[in-house]
Design a protein around this motif. Structure first.
Motif, PDB file in Angstrom:
ATOM      1  N   TYR A  24       0.837  -1.199   0.000  1.00  0.00           N
ATOM      2  CA  TYR A  24       0.000   0.000   0.000  1.00  0.00           C
ATOM      3  C   TYR A  24       0.868   1.245   0.000  1.00  0.00           C
ATOM      4  O   TYR A  24       1.878   1.307   0.679  1.00  0.00           O
ATOM      5  CB  TYR A  24      -0.933   0.018   1.220  1.00  0.00           C
ATOM      6  N   GLN A  25       0.447   2.224  -0.772  1.00  0.00           N
ATOM      7  CA  GLN A  25       1.123   3.516  -0.809  1.00  0.00           C
ATOM      8  C   GLN A  25       0.229   4.513  -0.078  1.00  0.00           C
ATOM      9  O   GLN A  25      -0.853   4.852  -0.543  1.00  0.00           O
ATOM     10  CB  GLN A  25       1.340   3.957  -2.249  1.00  0.00           C
ATOM     11  N   THR A  26       0.670   4.971   1.071  1.00  0.00           N
ATOM     12  CA  THR A  26      -0.116   5.892   1.884  1.00  0.00           C
ATOM     13  C   THR A  26      -0.091   7.285   1.270  1.00  0.00           C
ATOM     14  O   THR A  26       0.964   7.783   0.878  1.00  0.00           O
ATOM     15  CB  THR A  26       0.432   5.940   3.318  1.00  0.00           C
ATOM     16  N   ILE A  27      -1.259   7.904   1.205  1.00  0.00           N
ATOM     17  CA  ILE A  27      -1.381   9.250   0.647  1.00  0.00           C
ATOM     18  C   ILE A  27      -1.387  10.291   1.765  1.00  0.00           C
ATOM     19  O   ILE A  27      -0.611  11.233   1.751  1.00  0.00           O
ATOM     20  CB  ILE A  27      -2.651   9.371  -0.221  1.00  0.00           C
ATOM     21  N   ASP A  28      -2.303  10.124   2.732  1.00  0.00           N
ATOM     22  CA  ASP A  28      -2.355  11.051   3.856  1.00  0.00           C
ATOM     23  C   ASP A  28      -3.160  10.469   5.003  1.00  0.00           C
ATOM     24  O   ASP A  28      -3.889   9.503   4.835  1.00  0.00           O
ATOM     25  CB  ASP A  28      -2.916  12.421   3.448  1.00  0.00           C
ATOM     26  N   ARG A  29      -3.003  11.086   6.159  1.00  0.00           N
ATOM     27  CA  ARG A  29      -3.811  10.680   7.317  1.00  0.00           C
ATOM     28  C   ARG A  29      -5.091  11.486   7.266  1.00  0.00           C
ATOM     29  O   ARG A  29      -5.065  12.712   7.141  1.00  0.00           O
ATOM     30  CB  ARG A  29      -3.058  10.942   8.617  1.00  0.00           C
TER      31      ARG A  29
ATOM     32  N   ARG B 206      -5.609   7.380   4.130  1.00  0.00           N
ATOM     33  CA  ARG B 206      -6.038   7.140   2.755  1.00  0.00           C
ATOM     34  C   ARG B 206      -4.815   6.597   2.030  1.00  0.00           C
ATOM     35  O   ARG B 206      -3.707   7.103   2.194  1.00  0.00           O
ATOM     36  CB  ARG B 206      -6.515   8.445   2.135  1.00  0.00           C
ATOM     37  N   ALA B 207      -5.007   5.535   1.227  1.00  0.00           N
ATOM     38  CA  ALA B 207      -3.881   4.896   0.548  1.00  0.00           C
ATOM     39  C   ALA B 207      -4.345   4.327  -0.786  1.00  0.00           C
ATOM     40  O   ALA B 207      -5.530   4.337  -1.112  1.00  0.00           O
ATOM     41  CB  ALA B 207      -3.300   3.785   1.420  1.00  0.00           C
TER      42      ALA B 207
ATOM     43  N   VAL C 123      -7.967   2.876  -0.986  1.00  0.00           N
ATOM     44  CA  VAL C 123      -8.386   2.194   0.234  1.00  0.00           C
ATOM     45  C   VAL C 123      -8.204   3.140   1.416  1.00  0.00           C
ATOM     46  O   VAL C 123      -7.499   4.143   1.318  1.00  0.00           O
ATOM     47  CB  VAL C 123      -7.578   0.890   0.488  1.00  0.00           C
ATOM     48  N   ALA C 124      -8.849   2.790   2.509  1.00  0.00           N
ATOM     49  CA  ALA C 124      -8.625   3.460   3.781  1.00  0.00           C
ATOM     50  C   ALA C 124      -8.045   2.405   4.711  1.00  0.00           C
ATOM     51  O   ALA C 124      -8.470   1.246   4.690  1.00  0.00           O
ATOM     52  CB  ALA C 124      -9.927   4.018   4.334  1.00  0.00           C
ATOM     53  N   ILE C 125      -7.065   2.792   5.499  1.00  0.00           N
ATOM     54  CA  ILE C 125      -6.416   1.854   6.418  1.00  0.00           C
ATOM     55  C   ILE C 125      -6.529   2.412   7.831  1.00  0.00           C
ATOM     56  O   ILE C 125      -6.086   3.521   8.111  1.00  0.00           O
ATOM     57  CB  ILE C 125      -4.937   1.637   6.044  1.00  0.00           C
ATOM     58  N   LYS C 126      -7.143   1.619   8.708  1.00  0.00           N
ATOM     59  CA  LYS C 126      -7.328   2.015  10.103  1.00  0.00           C
ATOM     60  C   LYS C 126      -6.367   1.218  10.981  1.00  0.00           C
ATOM     61  O   LYS C 126      -6.246   0.001  10.830  1.00  0.00           O
ATOM     62  CB  LYS C 126      -8.759   1.740  10.544  1.00  0.00           C
ATOM     63  N   ILE C 127      -5.692   1.923  11.887  1.00  0.00           N
ATOM     64  CA  ILE C 127      -4.804   1.264  12.847  1.00  0.00           C
ATOM     65  C   ILE C 127      -5.137   1.777  14.249  1.00  0.00           C
ATOM     66  O   ILE C 127      -5.733   2.849  14.405  1.00  0.00           O
ATOM     67  CB  ILE C 127      -3.310   1.519  12.538  1.00  0.00           C
TER      68      ILE C 127
END
Length: 152
Positions: free
Chosen positions: A11-16, A27-28, A37-41
């Protein structure tokens, strides 16, 4: 000061896009299919067993739930001492942010409220309790005006 973005293989992260007291959402782009995609941690570097179970349960419950109006989970991946929940990204922003940027007409307010009630009714039919209903957890796409919830 430059913000450090999330690093998850594939995944390439774009921004928080969200930084809460318990979770962060980024957002990635998926590198395999170039889909957003959205990635939640979890915020905690060393989450408790209960936090890990709740996070995993969110994925398991929503993965098997056939309801429009919820953000669809795509996969749960190991991330550091925890998990990362990879979800669809439909271009939404929080309802809190949307309402701060737009003066809602009564018609728009009622349309949003009806969509939220339909999702909550779907939760009820599936015996699911949403534990954190608030404008920050309801997402709305500014162009299509569709909204979804991302938490249980």
């Amino acid at each position: 000061m430059t913000e450090t973005l999330l690093t998850i293989p594939g995944y390439q992260t774009i921004d928080r896009i969200y930084n809460g007291s318990r979770t962060q959402v980024y957002r990635a782009i998926s590198e395999s299919d170039r889909q957003p995609v959205a990635i939640k941690i979890l915020q905690s570097e060393y989450p408790t067993f209960n936090e890990l179970v709740q996070f995993r349960n969110q994925y398991t419950i929503t993965k098997n739930l056939d309801l429009t109006g919820i953000v669809k989970p795509l996969k749960l991946v190991n991330y550091r001492n925890s998990f990362a929940l990879v979800m669809e990204d439909f271009g939404g922003i929080s309802l809190a942010e949307y309402a701060a940027l737009h003066q809602l007409s009564i018609e728009e307010f009622l349309a949003i409220a009806i969509q939220i009630i339909q999702v909550l009714e779907g939760f009820y039919r599936n015996r699911i309790i949403h534990k954190d209903i608030k404008p920050q957890n309801i997402l709305i796409n500014p162009q299509t005006k569709t909204n979804k919830t991302d938490r249980l």
